[in-house]
Design an enzyme around this catalytic site. Sequence first.
Site, PDB file in Angstrom:
ATOM      1  N   ASN A   1       0.852  -1.186   0.000  1.00 36.62           N
ATOM      2  CA  ASN A   1       0.000   0.000   0.000  1.00 36.62           C
ATOM      3  C   ASN A   1       0.889   1.237   0.000  1.00 36.62           C
ATOM      4  O   ASN A   1       1.527   1.546   1.003  1.00 36.62           O
ATOM      5  CB  ASN A   1      -0.913  -0.025   1.232  1.00 36.62           C
TER       6      ASN A   1
ATOM      7  N   CYS B   1      -2.133   5.247   1.118  1.00 34.82           N
ATOM      8  CA  CYS B   1      -3.090   5.610   2.161  1.00 34.82           C
ATOM      9  C   CYS B   1      -3.071   7.117   2.400  1.00 34.82           C
ATOM     10  O   CYS B   1      -2.037   7.684   2.739  1.00 34.82           O
ATOM     11  CB  CYS B   1      -2.813   4.893   3.470  1.00 34.82           C
TER      12      CYS B   1
ATOM     13  N   LYS C   1      -0.564  -1.132  -4.690  1.00 43.44           N
ATOM     14  CA  LYS C   1      -1.878  -0.473  -4.653  1.00 43.44           C
ATOM     15  C   LYS C   1      -1.733   1.028  -4.840  1.00 43.44           C
ATOM     16  O   LYS C   1      -1.072   1.709  -4.048  1.00 43.44           O
ATOM     17  CB  LYS C   1      -2.559  -0.789  -3.328  1.00 43.44           C
TER      18      LYS C   1
ATOM     19  N   ASN D   1      -7.265   3.070  -4.198  1.00 44.48           N
ATOM     20  CA  ASN D   1      -7.467   3.305  -2.776  1.00 44.48           C
ATOM     21  C   ASN D   1      -8.526   4.428  -2.644  1.00 44.48           C
ATOM     22  O   ASN D   1      -9.137   4.820  -3.638  1.00 44.48           O
ATOM     23  CB  ASN D   1      -6.138   3.704  -2.117  1.00 44.48           C
TER      24      ASN D   1
HETATM   25  C1  FMN Z   1     -12.173   1.595   6.954  1.00 46.03           C
HETATM   26  C2  FMN Z   1     -11.217   1.388   5.805  1.00 46.03           C
HETATM   27  C3  FMN Z   1      -9.914   0.969   6.066  1.00 46.03           C
HETATM   28  C4  FMN Z   1      -9.014   0.763   5.006  1.00 46.03           C
HETATM   29  N1  FMN Z   1      -7.742   0.322   5.271  1.00 46.03           N
HETATM   30  C5  FMN Z   1      -6.896   0.059   4.226  1.00 46.03           C
HETATM   31  C6  FMN Z   1      -5.581  -0.488   4.455  1.00 46.03           C
HETATM   32  O1  FMN Z   1      -5.181  -0.785   5.589  1.00 46.03           O
HETATM   33  N2  FMN Z   1      -4.786  -0.695   3.378  1.00 46.03           N
HETATM   34  C7  FMN Z   1      -5.194  -0.424   2.097  1.00 46.03           C
HETATM   35  O2  FMN Z   1      -4.440  -0.642   1.155  1.00 46.03           O
HETATM   36  N3  FMN Z   1      -6.453   0.061   1.848  1.00 46.03           N
HETATM   37  C8  FMN Z   1      -7.298   0.306   2.877  1.00 46.03           C
HETATM   38  N4  FMN Z   1      -8.551   0.780   2.615  1.00 46.03           N
HETATM   39  C9  FMN Z   1      -8.977   1.022   1.219  1.00 46.03           C
HETATM   40  C10 FMN Z   1      -9.826  -0.149   0.679  1.00 46.03           C
HETATM   41  O3  FMN Z   1      -9.080  -1.353   0.670  1.00 46.03           O
HETATM   42  C11 FMN Z   1     -10.336   0.162  -0.746  1.00 46.03           C
HETATM   43  O4  FMN Z   1      -9.237   0.396  -1.599  1.00 46.03           O
HETATM   44  C12 FMN Z   1     -11.247   1.384  -0.770  1.00 46.03           C
HETATM   45  O5  FMN Z   1     -12.123   1.387   0.334  1.00 46.03           O
HETATM   46  C13 FMN Z   1     -12.076   1.469  -2.053  1.00 46.03           C
HETATM   47  O6  FMN Z   1     -12.937   0.365  -2.204  1.00 46.03           O
HETATM   48  P1  FMN Z   1     -14.503   0.391  -1.777  1.00 46.03           P
HETATM   49  O7  FMN Z   1     -15.094   1.589  -2.418  1.00 46.03           O
HETATM   50  O8  FMN Z   1     -15.049  -0.912  -2.266  1.00 46.03           O
HETATM   51  O9  FMN Z   1     -14.526   0.504  -0.282  1.00 46.03           O
HETATM   52  C14 FMN Z   1      -9.451   0.999   3.666  1.00 46.03           C
HETATM   53  C15 FMN Z   1     -10.769   1.422   3.429  1.00 46.03           C
HETATM   54  C16 FMN Z   1     -11.650   1.614   4.477  1.00 46.03           C
HETATM   55  C17 FMN Z   1     -13.059   2.052   4.148  1.00 46.03           C
END
Ligand code: FMN
Length: 303
Positions: free
Chosen positions: A126, A129, A165, A192
């Site tokens: 990642n 973030c 990512k 992300n």
């Molecule tokens: C509460 C939360 C925590 C997340 N933590 C991470 C993380 O630790 N590492 C990461 O690469 N992406 C993290 N993400 C991003 C998600 O993996 C994803 O890329 C993003 O939410 C978009 O997808 P979605 O619209 O289906 O949620 C997080 C997203 C959310 C909502």
Amino acid sequence: MSRLKTNICGVEFKNPVITASGTFGYGLEYSKFIDISKLGGISVKGISRHEVTGNPMPRIMETTSGMLNAIGLQNVGLDRFLSEKLPVLRKYDTNIIVNFWGKSIDEYVEVAMALDNEDVDMLEMNISCPNVKEGGIAFGADPKMTEKVVSECRRVVKSKPLLVKLSPNVTDIKPFAKACEEAGADGISAINTLLGMAVNVNTRKPYISNVTGGLSGPAIKPVAIRMVHEVYKTVSIPIVGIGGIINWRDVAEFFLVGASGVQIGTANFVDPEIPLKIIDDLEEYLEKEGVANIADLKGEVIL
Ligand SMILES: Cc1cc2nc3c(=O)[nH]c(=O)nc-3n(C[C@H](O)[C@H](O)[C@H](O)COP(=O)(O)O)c2cc1C
């Protein structure tokens, strides 16, 4: 379920549906609610060298068509992940992708090197973030830094496929995708969360204590589709599409613009059964359409 089999960076997945990092804990939390062995894969919460407590609360807010979060990469750290979580997770019949990050290149390399020797199917770096000051976006917002951190990790990741990512919080995602491919990444995960903010008009304060947070959910899907399309035209390594998926149509859309697999994030908070429903619905759709394998949809968008 052979119509759903997909190959991502040389790893066989029984179906393309993976749960997204940070939205499915370490998988185990959800094993009480659904049969996690039915999933194509699980991308676990982002792991760092040491345990991280994350940002102060409030750090989640529901918006009109998605959510804003600033968790701050809270996680149990590498050692506890390996001793407490991974051995239990491995009992399930699904691919385990370990999402990881570091505060410095050295930390990225240290975690990557350790994970390369473990019983996991794939690594996902990642570099995107938006909710932490160090790490994450610091590496994903400059193609030169992306090149550097990915190539340093590539040097030590010898036995596992390495996904990177990407962040959508850039003007042009193409140079970042190119930098990853040139640095030796096996695949790209996109996207992300998008940097956002929401303000309470009564208190006049931001809802999130971090002020800004990452927007996810259906609101971001068109951005994610556009970016996967651009990445697909730029590189020849596989892409895992992420962003706003809530049903089988969304998955088909990501495949049509070039994805080889997908991740489901925010939808898990709405209903943990959504990924399993998507798997069943996708199978039905492919059968009805006479499509032999989901990979036949890959990149088939008609422009
Ligand atoms: C509460 C939360 C925590 C997340 N933590 C991470 C993380 O630790 N590492 C990461 O690469 N992406 C993290 N993400 C991003 C998600 O993996 C994803 O890329 C993003 O939410 C978009 O997808 P979605 O619209 O289906 O949620 C997080 C997203 C959310 C909502």
